[in-house]
Motif scaffolding. Sequence first.
Motif, short mmCIF file in Angstrom:
data_model
loop_
_atom_site.label_atom_id
_atom_site.label_comp_id
_atom_site.label_asym_id
_atom_site.label_seq_id
_atom_site.Cartn_x
_atom_site.Cartn_y
_atom_site.Cartn_z
N GLY A 1 0.80 -1.28 0.05
CA GLY A 1 0.15 -0.07 0.03
C GLY A 1 0.86 1.20 0.04
O GLY A 1 0.49 2.09 -0.52
N LEU A 2 2.05 1.27 0.45
CA LEU A 2 2.96 2.41 0.66
C LEU A 2 3.95 2.43 -0.11
O LEU A 2 4.90 3.25 -0.23
CB LEU A 2 3.38 2.57 2.17
CG LEU A 2 2.44 3.02 3.32
CD1 LEU A 2 2.95 3.29 4.66
CD2 LEU A 2 1.64 4.52 2.68
N ALA A 3 4.16 1.19 -0.89
CA ALA A 3 5.38 1.18 -1.84
C ALA A 3 5.46 2.02 -3.10
O ALA A 3 4.18 2.36 -3.49
CB ALA A 3 5.28 -0.51 -2.37
N ASP A 4 6.46 2.42 -3.24
CA ASP A 4 6.93 3.40 -4.68
C ASP A 4 7.35 2.55 -5.35
O ASP A 4 7.73 3.32 -6.61
CB ASP A 4 7.61 4.71 -4.02
CG ASP A 4 8.90 4.47 -3.70
OD1 ASP A 4 9.33 3.19 -3.44
OD2 ASP A 4 9.69 5.47 -3.46
N GLY A 5 8.09 1.57 -5.33
CA GLY A 5 8.74 0.57 -6.30
C GLY A 5 10.09 1.27 -6.69
O GLY A 5 10.87 0.92 -7.52
N THR B 1 14.64 -1.18 -0.39
CA THR B 1 13.77 -1.39 -1.69
C THR B 1 12.54 -0.65 -1.84
O THR B 1 12.47 0.35 -1.13
CB THR B 1 13.39 -2.98 -1.26
OG1 THR B 1 12.24 -2.95 -0.32
CG2 THR B 1 14.56 -4.00 -0.93
N GLY B 2 11.89 -1.00 -2.97
CA GLY B 2 10.80 -0.28 -3.24
C GLY B 2 9.61 -0.25 -2.10
O GLY B 2 8.65 0.64 -2.45
N SER B 3 9.55 -0.96 -1.23
CA SER B 3 8.49 -0.89 -0.20
C SER B 3 9.04 -0.74 1.17
O SER B 3 8.34 -0.90 2.16
CB SER B 3 7.56 -2.53 -0.25
OG SER B 3 8.80 -3.48 0.02
N GLU B 4 10.29 -0.34 1.21
CA GLU B 4 10.99 0.03 2.69
C GLU B 4 11.10 1.46 2.82
O GLU B 4 11.45 2.16 1.64
CB GLU B 4 12.32 -0.76 2.59
CG GLU B 4 12.23 -2.13 2.71
CD GLU B 4 13.70 -2.65 2.91
OE1 GLU B 4 13.67 -4.00 3.59
OE2 GLU B 4 14.53 -2.60 2.31
N TRP B 5 10.93 1.83 4.10
CA TRP B 5 11.11 3.33 4.36
C TRP B 5 11.61 3.35 5.94
O TRP B 5 11.49 2.57 6.45
CB TRP B 5 9.47 3.96 4.41
CG TRP B 5 8.76 3.61 3.12
CD1 TRP B 5 7.89 3.05 2.79
CD2 TRP B 5 9.10 4.84 2.09
NE1 TRP B 5 7.39 3.21 1.51
CE2 TRP B 5 7.88 4.39 1.09
CE3 TRP B 5 9.73 5.98 1.95
CZ2 TRP B 5 8.08 5.09 -0.06
CZ3 TRP B 5 9.58 6.80 0.59
CH2 TRP B 5 8.52 6.43 -0.26
N ARG B 6 12.46 4.40 5.97
CA ARG B 6 12.91 4.50 7.24
C ARG B 6 11.92 4.91 8.22
O ARG B 6 11.03 5.81 7.91
CB ARG B 6 13.82 5.85 7.15
CG ARG B 6 14.64 6.12 8.50
CD ARG B 6 15.19 7.38 8.45
NE ARG B 6 13.99 8.44 8.67
CZ ARG B 6 14.43 9.80 8.92
NH1 ARG B 6 15.68 10.17 9.68
NH2 ARG B 6 13.52 10.64 8.87
N THR B 7 11.97 4.62 9.71
CA THR B 7 10.83 5.10 10.43
C THR B 7 11.27 6.40 10.81
O THR B 7 12.20 6.86 11.29
CB THR B 7 11.17 4.15 11.86
OG1 THR B 7 11.22 2.56 11.67
CG2 THR B 7 10.14 4.57 12.76
N TRP C 1 -2.75 2.93 7.28
CA TRP C 1 -1.75 2.78 6.18
C TRP C 1 -0.87 1.75 6.32
O TRP C 1 -0.24 1.35 5.29
CB TRP C 1 -1.51 3.93 5.47
CG TRP C 1 -2.47 4.78 4.38
CD1 TRP C 1 -2.99 5.78 4.46
CD2 TRP C 1 -2.68 4.33 3.11
NE1 TRP C 1 -3.86 5.92 3.20
CE2 TRP C 1 -3.52 4.98 2.55
CE3 TRP C 1 -2.30 2.96 2.36
CZ2 TRP C 1 -4.13 5.04 1.06
CZ3 TRP C 1 -2.72 2.65 1.20
CH2 TRP C 1 -3.84 3.61 0.29
N HIS C 2 -0.37 1.65 7.49
CA HIS C 2 0.81 0.70 7.81
C HIS C 2 0.28 -0.68 7.51
O HIS C 2 -0.66 -1.24 7.66
CB HIS C 2 0.94 0.72 9.37
CG HIS C 2 1.70 1.87 9.86
ND1 HIS C 2 1.35 3.09 9.54
CD2 HIS C 2 2.68 1.88 10.58
CE1 HIS C 2 2.07 3.92 10.17
NE2 HIS C 2 3.05 3.45 10.99
N GLY C 3 1.13 -1.29 6.63
CA GLY C 3 1.33 -2.63 6.38
C GLY C 3 2.63 -3.26 6.43
O GLY C 3 3.36 -2.88 7.02
#
Length: 535
Positions: A455-459, A466-472, A505-507
């Motif tokens: 849901g939050l991935a930017d690819g 990766t395209g679905s990972e974000w820093r907290t 939105w958290h997945g």
Amino acid sequence: MRRSLDYLRRLRRVEDCGLPSQHNPRYGWHRGLSLAAVVALTASALAGAPEPAGLATSRADLTPKDLARVVAITRPTRDFSRPEQFEPMQGGAGTSRKGANKDAFSQSSANITFEEEGTFKLGNALFRKNWVSSPSSTQASDGLGPLFNERACQNCHLKDGRGHPPEADSGTTSMFLRLARQASTEAEKAALAARKVLNFPDPVYGSQLQELAVPGLRGEGRMRVVYQQQKVTLPDGTEVSLRKPSYSVDDLADGPLDPHTTLSPRLTPPMIGLGLVEQIAPADILGRADPDDRNSDGISGKPNIVRDGQTGEPTLGRFGWKAQTPSIRQQAADAFAGDIGISTPEVPKHWGDCTAAEKNCLAMANGAQQRLGPVEAPPPVMDLVTFYSQNLAVPARRDLDKPDVLAGKKLFYDMGCISCHTPKFVTRRGTPNKAQAFQLIWPYSDFLLHDMGPGLADGQAVGDATGSEWRTPPLWGIGLTETVNGNTFFLHDGRARTLTEAILWHGGEGQKARDRFATADAPDRAALVKFLESL
């Protein structure tokens, strides 16, 4: 690096066997560690060849006694009947106690000296300075662009706070599109593997879409955002409308994007507390990493290891939505080049993000003045802007002793939110500025990458992200967003209009905590939001 990872795994196994009275699998790291274990593991980590400073897995700045104090004070509380000691001062001794008003994010650290306060004000002036196009009679201020997002740092970092997505005719100056593609040749793959680059820009439009340009030149294009409403019905019947954005680009100046180029929207984040984040010991961040989820808690945080822009050594990325930047100075230099088109000693690009394919852009004048040095923003400018960015104070907590806030804090812990949003750290002792030294801070972030689901991935991959990972993202100051910025847009692209929407939105690794929030009754959800609003 292998020795570092082995050390981290040994340390995690010891802590997982910590004091039974402290153990709670939802609490993540620092669940309880004996002094003997701390001393033994520290000695083990210090043995052998030295590790790169940015990847150290032990706190060599602390004595065993100090280390035991740090472990004790940063251990998650289990007493939610009253605020913790020092909790109101979430930015340590530098916490701002000035009013919770629209200037709450623009105050200097309370513990800098009188002389440093003057340096801070000079940096503030440069942060607000509007750059102009070349040639110009104001030769110390020219060099803008030729392509740019804004004329001044402050115009993107609104009131030193959070940006907003484009709304009606408000423009996109505090949110932009990152452009990147994966490696397509063996040489590019080798460069990625050696961490020489984080990814590859669009061959025509560079690393980000720039909508504005100096006179005589077209902007690169226009961001287009379309929202699709998604209804979510919670178990108690409450309906929440989430808006899912999709992004495209209109009116491109030089033909289409490369078919492999991905679009990643990036909202400008708040500036508070950056200097304190910079002085968190690498060991305290790396020690929370669990890329293989060896403890089977569903949380697999990992660091983004990048190259230091000055030394070329591998180091810990800790700034940016994907933890791609290791230092505040590097982040400032990247922003000068990419957002304003101003060259610095760290990034000496007079034409900013212009590519070889944008010949009209490269034909424009630049603002480098031989008498002022080889770049448009010489070292004194970078020194002042960096100091300013390092010393924007975190505001004091509010209402933290109210029953609903305390109840919300307990829920935040019990739902497992602190598995990623680590409450506390103690900064290093040997900091360049003693104002940031040995401070107990409460950022509510582990500064690691987490897979947040499709849901939050930017690819878009960025280094190890990766395209679905974000820093907290840190949560301190989040409750003052509306006061400072006049809006409540959250997440990397501002899609969430409330804190409740942001949680829903958290997945991925955040799915379990999200589901616990969703299944809680309405008063409990409201209490958790009240806690967040007190930060």
